[in-house]
Design a protein around this motif. Structure first.
Motif, PDB file in Angstrom:
ATOM      1  N   ALA A  55       0.934   4.140  -2.945  1.00  0.00           N
ATOM      2  CA  ALA A  55       0.756   5.581  -2.655  1.00  0.00           C
ATOM      3  C   ALA A  55       1.911   6.372  -3.266  1.00  0.00           C
ATOM      4  O   ALA A  55       1.709   7.448  -3.858  1.00  0.00           O
ATOM      5  N   ARG A 108       1.366   6.636  -7.020  1.00  0.00           N
ATOM      6  CA  ARG A 108       0.349   7.630  -7.397  1.00  0.00           C
ATOM      7  C   ARG A 108       0.909   9.042  -7.244  1.00  0.00           C
ATOM      8  O   ARG A 108       0.601   9.923  -8.033  1.00  0.00           O
ATOM      9  N   ARG A 125       0.844  -1.210   0.000  1.00  0.00           N
ATOM     10  CA  ARG A 125       0.000   0.000   0.000  1.00  0.00           C
ATOM     11  C   ARG A 125       0.874   1.255   0.000  1.00  0.00           C
ATOM     12  O   ARG A 125       0.565   2.239  -0.677  1.00  0.00           O
ATOM     13  N   HIS A 158      -3.395   1.162  -8.542  1.00  0.00           N
ATOM     14  CA  HIS A 158      -4.288   1.175  -7.385  1.00  0.00           C
ATOM     15  C   HIS A 158      -4.458  -0.235  -6.822  1.00  0.00           C
ATOM     16  O   HIS A 158      -4.081  -1.226  -7.455  1.00  0.00           O
TER      17      HIS A 158
END
Ligand SMILES: Cc1cc2nc3c(=O)[nH]c(=O)nc-3n(C[C@H](O)[C@H](O)[C@H](O)COP(=O)(O)OP(=O)(O)OC[C@H]3O[C@@H](n4cnc5c(N)ncnc54)[C@H](O)[C@@H]3O)c2cc1C
Length: 386
Positions: free
Chosen positions: A97, A100, A93, A107
């Motif tokens: 992040a 992005r 995760r 995602h």
């Protein structure tokens, strides 16, 4: 001048020629005949090192735009799924992040989504998945030929069948190279992009490149049924990667690099061994228990040119005019277009012109400084991969 006509050498030639620099590539055999010809060609931006993720993202548009600009280089946009177990879910995760933040389309997706993308895959032992809809795989050999053609169109000269026996640098400054027929080819700058053969050419100049050849095996599998357009799967639980191969087949590669098999890149066993087949069969059975008619259709091996931190060396050296682009450690395909740009920046401007790709990340001196280039959010058990 560039020594080595692998994907990285010809990518650098393409970028340099596009900027109007006079370039000659000297390749001992034929373009793409080294590690490039064995590449699995997986395209993803999923890295734990931001500069590498940025390089993969930048390179992706080159693969996507290839049909208009380079011709068909075999890029197939299948999507890319990476699955991790519980112990790596937080790191996944955090990496997504970070991606992005760099503008990368990535995602998290759930088990149901993966079941839709890969109906035959067992997913219960994964805890989390990342997804890149624009990921996929390409053909490194075709990409190298296309880069060669593009470089030639911009004036580069590609000399195949031309082994370099020495880089000459009297008084610590590159003057050119000596080739096997005894002739001397003058050059003020030499980009050494000879993959696992690079250390032997740099050593006589007092430049030590910590690069070793590591043998890796690949298996081709007939799944026994039509799987459709499955995405590339990085399975960081069973430590394998799987992608579609032409003719409805699947290509399986190993992601467990914990016990490297060091090899001589000029003489290694090309065929896959029984023990590797057995291991692959067990992993295949685990991940795809429903593929009861699956069977091996072939296998082969290639060599990664591995550095101690499993990341490339792209940078200047203590010898004036000598730039190294080697040690891609099994992941140099997806970043190759950006590697060409970085090498061109270094040759033309002396530094990276891309703020997302600091040249210092790839400096040779990081090894003696004991500052390896490592993932911000490493995966336990698969750290070398990212
Ligand atoms: C089995 C395998 C699977 C892979 N899968 C992936 C993947 O899925 N995704 C990914 O991103 N990357 C992958 N890679 C890595 C990627 O393919 C490589 O990082 C990349 O192709 C390396 O290109 P290169 O130009 O550095 O080296 P090479 O292709 O090895 O090129 C070096 C060239 O230098 C030439 N040379 C050597 N000595 C001399 C000399 N003295 N004079 C002149 N020329 C010389 C050689 O002939 C060779 O052509 C994989 C690699 C392998 C082996």
């Amino acid at each position: 001048m560039i020594v080595g006509g692998g994907l990285e050498g010809v990518s650098a030639a393409r970028s340099l020629a596009a900027r109007g620099v006079t370039v000659t590539v000297l390749e001992r055999a034929t373009v793409g005949s080294g590690g490039t010809g064995k590449s699995s060609g997986i395209v993803r931006c999923h890295y734990g090192v931001p500069s590498l993720a940025a390089m993969a993202w930048k390179s992706l548009t080159v693969f996507e735009n290839a049909p208009e600009e380079l011709g068909d280089v075999g890029f197939r946009r299948t999507g890319y799924v990476v699955g991790v177990g519980e112990r790596n879910a937080a790191a996944l995760r955090a990496n997504l992040a970070m991606h992005r933040g760099l503008g990368i389309e990535a995602h998290e997706i759930g088990h149901d989504d993966v079941k839709e993308l890969w109906p035959t895959a067992r997913t219960d032992d994964f805890a989390a998945f990342g997804y890149e809809p624009r990921g996929g795989y390409g053909d490194a050999y075709s990409t190298a030929q296309a880069f060669t053609a593009a470089a030639r169109r911009d004036g580069a000269v590609i000399r195949q069948g031309t082994p370099v026996v020495a880089i000459e640098a009297p008084a610590g400054r590159v003057t050119g190279v000596r080739v096997a027929d005894g002739s001397f080819v003058p050059a003020g700058t030499v980009v050494l992009a000879a993959g696992p053969w690079s250390p032997a050419l740099a050593a006589p100049l007092g430049v030590e490149l910590p690069i070793r050849a590591m043998r890796e095996q690949i298996m081709l599998i007939d799944p026994g049924e039509d799987l459709g357009d499955v995405p590339v799967l990085s399975d960081l639980v069973a430590l394998q990667y799987v992608r579609a191969e032409t003719g409805g087949k699947l290509l399986f590669g190993n992601s467990d690099l914990s016990a490297p098999e060091w090899a001589d890149p000029d003489s290694y066993r090309n065929r896959a061994e029984e023990s590797f087949m057995e291991r692959t069969a067990a992993r295949l059975e685990h991940r795809f228990p429903g593929l009861i008619h699956a069977g091996f259709t072939g296998g082969y091996a290639g060599c990664y040119d591995v550095t101690p931190d499993f990341n490339p060396i792209i940078g200047t050296t203590g010898v004036e005019g000598l730039v190294v682009a080697a040690g891609f450690s099994g992941h140099g395909f997806k970043i190759a277009p950006a590697v060409g740009e970085l090498v061109a920046d270094l040759v033309v401007a002396g530094d990276s012109l891309d703020p997302f790709v600091p040249a210092s990340d790839f400096r040779l001196s990081r090894f003696v400084e004991e500052c390896p280039l490592t993932s911000l959010h490493p995966y336990e058990g698969a750290g070398e991969m990212r």
